[in-house]
Design a protein around this motif. Structure first.
Motif, PDB file in Angstrom:
ATOM      1  N   PHE A   1      18.562 -11.915  28.629  1.00  0.00           N
ATOM      2  CA  PHE A   1      17.536 -11.869  27.583  1.00  0.00           C
ATOM      3  C   PHE A   1      18.055 -11.048  26.418  1.00  0.00           C
ATOM      4  O   PHE A   1      18.565  -9.942  26.608  1.00  0.00           O
ATOM      5  N   LYS A   2      17.941 -11.567  25.179  1.00  0.00           N
ATOM      6  CA  LYS A   2      18.484 -10.888  23.997  1.00  0.00           C
ATOM      7  C   LYS A   2      17.461 -10.854  22.870  1.00  0.00           C
ATOM      8  O   LYS A   2      16.637 -11.757  22.760  1.00  0.00           O
ATOM      9  N   SER A   3      17.559  -9.824  22.029  1.00  0.00           N
ATOM     10  CA  SER A   3      16.769  -9.738  20.808  1.00  0.00           C
ATOM     11  C   SER A   3      17.730  -9.809  19.633  1.00  0.00           C
ATOM     12  O   SER A   3      18.692  -9.043  19.562  1.00  0.00           O
ATOM     13  N   ASN A   4      17.472 -10.753  18.726  1.00  0.00           N
ATOM     14  CA  ASN A   4      18.329 -10.932  17.547  1.00  0.00           C
ATOM     15  C   ASN A   4      17.566 -10.486  16.311  1.00  0.00           C
ATOM     16  O   ASN A   4      16.555 -11.074  15.964  1.00  0.00           O
ATOM     17  N   GLN A   5      18.045  -9.428  15.646  1.00  0.00           N
ATOM     18  CA  GLN A   5      17.398  -8.904  14.441  1.00  0.00           C
ATOM     19  C   GLN A   5      18.472  -8.674  13.388  1.00  0.00           C
ATOM     20  O   GLN A   5      19.388  -7.892  13.597  1.00  0.00           O
TER      21      GLN A   5
END
Length: 196
Positions: free
Chosen positions: A15-19
């Motif tokens: 699971f990844k968060s791209n900002q």
């Protein structure tokens, strides 16, 4: 939108968060940063060995997505459900761009930092970033900021459906094993990114 992912017996989830963040560094080492709207979650889902007869509907579903053209929903397994004691149906109210959501509705219990939630009529999902002991009142803090205003909208905190699309035009269905009855066994990993 083109349905829901038919197989959810994942053996692993990345699971990844791209900002997006713009960073400039001055000669004296001072850094200037600015975030660009558009945070999105993405994830890789790995499956255990699957019999061909069970895997064919998955192959057909992936083909029906027409590479990255269509969107579909993925409901994460129960271990992604709220880690608090939430029960009932909490409601949230806030303006677009807010990270503080006013709670109401018929709910009790708690939310924990790291819980993933979704508001009714939103395709975007959000993460709670601090514990909240009593969801019947007060506010919760989320990231990223709300994409659009919410007005007393239901909050989903268990079995959260995430709208996604494939991240690659190339999908590989690989078999390298066979059962003792002669049926092929497939392995598969799917990479998706939140779509809204």
């Amino acid at each position: 939108m083109s349905g829901s992912l038919p197989l959810t017996n994942f053996s692993a989830i990345n699971f990844k968060s791209n900002q997006k963040t713009l960073v400039s560094v001055a000669e004296d080492g001072t850094q200037f940063t600015r975030q660009v709207d558009g945070q999105r979650f993405s994830f890789s889902l790995s499956y255990p060995l699957i019999k061909q007869s069970e895997f064919k509907p998955m192959m057909a579903f992936i083909m029906s997505q027409r590479s990255r053209k269509e969107t579909f929903t993925v409901t994460l397994p129960a271990n992604f459900n709220s880690s608090g004691t939430a029960s009932g149906t909490p409601h949230g109210t806030a303006s677009a761009g807010a990270t503080s959501i006013t709670l109401g509705g018929g709910a009790s219990g708690s939310f924990k930092a790291g819980d993933i939630i979704k508001f009714a009529n939103h395709t975007k999902v959000y993460m709670i970033v601090s514990d909240h002991a009593d969801i019947s009142t007060g506010t919760i803090t989320i990231e990223p900021p709300l994409k659009s205003a919410i007005s007393s909208q239901n909050i989903t905190y268990d079995s959260v459906p995430i709208t996604v699309r494939l991240v690659s035009d190339l999908q590989e269905f690989k078999t390298n094993s066979i059962t003792n009855t002669g049926e092929l066994l497939f392995t598969y990993e799917i990479d998706v990114s939140e779509a809204f």
